[in-house]
Scaffold this motif. Structure first.
Motif, PDB file in Angstrom:
ATOM      1  N   LYS A 415       0.822  -1.208   0.000  1.00 13.34           N
ATOM      2  CA  LYS A 415       0.000   0.000   0.000  1.00 13.34           C
ATOM      3  C   LYS A 415       0.858   1.261   0.000  1.00 13.34           C
ATOM      4  CE  LYS A 415      -3.528   2.339   2.829  1.00 13.34           C
ATOM      5  NZ  LYS A 415      -4.380   2.238   4.039  1.00 13.34           N
ATOM      6  N   TYR A 416       1.985   1.230   0.745  1.00 15.12           N
ATOM      7  CA  TYR A 416       2.828   2.422   0.872  1.00 15.12           C
ATOM      8  C   TYR A 416       4.133   2.325   0.083  1.00 15.12           C
ATOM      9  CZ  TYR A 416      -0.291   3.871   4.633  1.00 15.12           C
ATOM     10  OH  TYR A 416      -1.396   4.267   5.364  1.00 15.12           O
ATOM     11  N   ASP A 417       4.227   1.312  -0.808  1.00 12.58           N
ATOM     12  CA  ASP A 417       5.460   1.130  -1.602  1.00 12.58           C
ATOM     13  C   ASP A 417       6.693   1.110  -0.699  1.00 12.58           C
ATOM     14  OD1 ASP A 417       4.141   0.952  -4.023  1.00 12.58           O
ATOM     15  OD2 ASP A 417       4.181   3.111  -4.357  1.00 12.58           O
ATOM     16  N   ALA A 418       6.601   0.378   0.389  1.00 13.48           N
ATOM     17  CA  ALA A 418       7.692   0.318   1.362  1.00 13.48           C
ATOM     18  C   ALA A 418       8.617  -0.860   1.048  1.00 13.48           C
ATOM     19  CB  ALA A 418       7.135   0.182   2.776  1.00 13.48           C
ATOM     20  N   THR A 419       9.785  -0.851   1.676  1.00 13.66           N
ATOM     21  CA  THR A 419      10.754  -1.937   1.525  1.00 13.66           C
ATOM     22  C   THR A 419      10.673  -2.855   2.733  1.00 13.66           C
ATOM     23  OG1 THR A 419      12.262  -0.565   0.217  1.00 13.66           O
ATOM     24  CG2 THR A 419      13.193  -2.519   1.273  1.00 13.66           C
ATOM     25  N   LEU A 420      10.368  -4.121   2.482  1.00  9.59           N
ATOM     26  CA  LEU A 420      10.305  -5.129   3.537  1.00  9.59           C
ATOM     27  C   LEU A 420      11.567  -5.986   3.462  1.00  9.59           C
ATOM     28  CD1 LEU A 420       8.881  -6.874   5.708  1.00  9.59           C
ATOM     29  CD2 LEU A 420       7.737  -8.090   3.844  1.00  9.59           C
ATOM     30  N   THR A 421      12.325  -6.011   4.552  1.00 11.03           N
ATOM     31  CA  THR A 421      13.578  -6.761   4.586  1.00 11.03           C
ATOM     32  C   THR A 421      13.544  -7.777   5.724  1.00 11.03           C
ATOM     33  OG1 THR A 421      14.791  -4.839   3.757  1.00 11.03           O
ATOM     34  CG2 THR A 421      16.093  -6.614   4.735  1.00 11.03           C
ATOM     35  N   ILE A 422      13.853  -9.019   5.395  1.00 12.49           N
ATOM     36  CA  ILE A 422      13.978 -10.079   6.394  1.00 12.49           C
ATOM     37  C   ILE A 422      15.432 -10.512   6.419  1.00 12.49           C
ATOM     38  CG2 ILE A 422      13.284 -12.410   7.058  1.00 12.49           C
ATOM     39  CD1 ILE A 422      10.609 -11.898   5.702  1.00 12.49           C
ATOM     40  N   ASP A 423      16.113 -10.224   7.528  1.00 12.57           N
ATOM     41  CA  ASP A 423      17.551 -10.497   7.665  1.00 12.57           C
ATOM     42  C   ASP A 423      17.747 -11.637   8.665  1.00 12.57           C
ATOM     43  OD1 ASP A 423      20.253 -10.521   7.904  1.00 12.57           O
ATOM     44  OD2 ASP A 423      20.483  -8.399   8.362  1.00 12.57           O
ATOM     45  N   GLU A 424      18.241 -12.768   8.167  1.00 14.35           N
ATOM     46  CA  GLU A 424      18.459 -13.931   9.020  1.00 14.35           C
ATOM     47  C   GLU A 424      19.913 -14.053   9.480  1.00 14.35           C
ATOM     48  OE1 GLU A 424      15.100 -17.070   7.473  1.00 14.35           O
ATOM     49  OE2 GLU A 424      17.082 -17.150   6.522  1.00 14.35           O
TER      50      GLU A 424
END
Length: 472
Positions: A415-424
């Motif tokens: 919806k907000y053109d955001a960056t989702l980052t999953i760092d393992e």
């Protein structure tokens, strides 16, 4: 005869299947209930066939009444919820039946029209297609866990009306479907099915908003209880002071009248020291250990709520705030959405940490962009969760998680053109196993940073929208 009886068997079986899946139930555990359900599935199609042949149109009311009765007995659900769910189940069964009949009539019948037993064969093919469609329906993201609101929301008048309309139109067509006038109910059923989908989508969103409101209510209720407790403590302190201060005043007067007697002065000093120490302890206990000041009252309450909730599970919850959120939230992201995302991230971290017997959660909020980072010591994500994020609802923690939190997070980032980052990787602090961050930078992306073997994450490469980073 054979084709009609086969059709009834599939109708009963799929209606029962729909009911159980719509309410997210499991097959009954009691042996008597299992035997009763098996007898129902075996004998009810025969009963329906007899009524169909002798008293047309009566078989559908009998199917509805029998389903309500048997499921009311087996699951002991509220009667109105049982009736609504039964109508939804049968309505869905007949809607799919209509789609399958039309498909087989136009696509398969021309091929099999030369066979003597083509009607029976068509019925078998149509029934198999029905079965496949029903199995696929409940693998959709919004229906994978059924219609949760049906268990609590009795106000489903529109959905019930739509289901009844489908059933009536199907009964009307079953009389003589070869007449051209029956094109009207066919078209009507397709329109009604679309309305049913839109209604389901609306109710699902309404249910999610209700759950979010309840969670916010719990935040405020928790904050209120803290304030009441602090107010009670301070009231006791003031009440005590009202008694002690006049006593100290008298002690000072006694000292002044004693012409500087050292013993009297030392006793007075000791009383003052004891009072000062006691007041400090009471004030320290009544004050919160952490005072969050993000600039948003709801966000502060949310953080305090989760800190208390983490403490109940013996989890150390820390938070670092950079800047004032009032300068950014409202411009780049709505305040309600920001709090929903923050709550979902922390709640997921709590579930993961509890399941892994971890003890640490750390939240970083940077107001400038804004950015939310949540570190936890929980179990790593299942690779299927990462691969299907945003495509369908799936959870790493069977029995404790629902998958709604991650799904809503992904929807908000889109919806907000955001960056989702999953760092393992999180190599800087061994206490944490992973980090999830969302940056509202108007640069839509889904990024995974992992040190897993390429063979273990090959399923991720099937999605072109995932950015995969593997540190050397």
């Amino acid at each position: 005869m054979q084709d009609t009886l086969i059709g009834f068997y599939f109708t009963v079986i799929l209606s029962v299947y729909n009911f159980i899946k719509l309410l997210s139930y499991k097959l009954p555990r009691r042996k008597t209930s299992k035997v009763l359900l098996c007898m129902y599935v075996f004998f009810m199609p025969i009963v329906l066939y007899i009524f169909k042949v002798n008293i047309p149109y009566l078989h559908v009311p009998i199917l509805i009444a029998s389903m309500v009765a048997i499921f009311k007995y087996i699951y002991n659900v509220d009667l109105l919820i049982t009736i609504n769910s039964s109508l939804f189940s049968i309505g869905l069964t007949y809607a799919v039946l209509m789609i399958c009949n039309i498909t087989t009539a136009f696509l398969i019948f021309p091929i099999l029209s030369n066979f003597s037993d083509s009607i029976l064969l068509l019925r078998m093919i149509s029934s198999i297609i029905r079965l496949i469609i029903h199995l696929c329906i409940f693998r959709l993201k919004r229906l994978e866990n059924g219609l949760s609101f049906l268990k609590k929301d009795k106000n489903t008048t529109l959905g019930t009306t739509i289901s009844v309309a489908i059933i009536i139109l199907t009964m009307f067509m079953s009389n003589n479907p070869s007449d051209l006038i029956y094109i009207v109910p066919v078209v009507s059923i397709f329109i009604i099915v679309i309305l049913f989908y839109l209604w389901n989508k609306f109710k699902f969103q309404q249910y999610y908003n209700t759950m979010t409101s309840k969670r916010e209510y719990n935040f405020l209720k928790h904050e209120m209880s803290i304030l009441i407790e602090q107010n009670e403590t301070l009231s006791k302190l003031i009440h005590k002071d009202n008694k002690l201060i006049p006593a100290l005043e008298m002690s000072v007067r006694t000292y002044m009248n004693s012409n500087g007697d050292k013993t009297v002065g030392e006793n007075l000093l000791l009383q003052l020291q004891n009072l000062s120490t006691e007041r400090k302890e009471v004030i320290y206990k009544s004050a919160p250990t952490d005072i969050y000041n993000t600039g948003l009252i709801a966000t502060d309450s949310l953080l305090n709520y989760f800190k208390a909730k983490a403490a109940e599970s013996n989890i150390d919850f820390t938070c670092i705030l950079s800047g004032n959120l009032t300068d950014s939230v409202g411009n780049s992201v709505a305040e309600s959405d920001f709090n929903s995302i923050l709550a979902d991230l922390i709640e997921n971290a709590l579930i993961a940490t509890e399941c892994n017997n971890g003890h640490h959660i750390h939240v970083v909020i940077i107001a400038d962009k804004p950015i939310i980072e949540v570190y936890d010591s929980g179990t790593p994500f299942d690779i299927n969760v990462l691969a299907n994020l945003g495509l369908k609802r799936i959870t790493t923690h069977k029995g404790t998680g629902t998958g709604i939190g991650l799904t809503s997070i992904y929807e908000f980032t889109e919806k907000y053109d955001a960056t989702l980052t999953i760092d393992e990787t999180t190599p800087t602090d061994p206490r944490f196993t992973k980090k999830i961050s969302i940056c509202f930078n108007s640069s839509k992306a889904y990024k995974i940073i992992t040190s897993r073997e390429k063979n273990d994450i090959k399923i991720l490469y099937r999605r072109e929208d995932i950015i995969i980073e593997q540190p050397a």
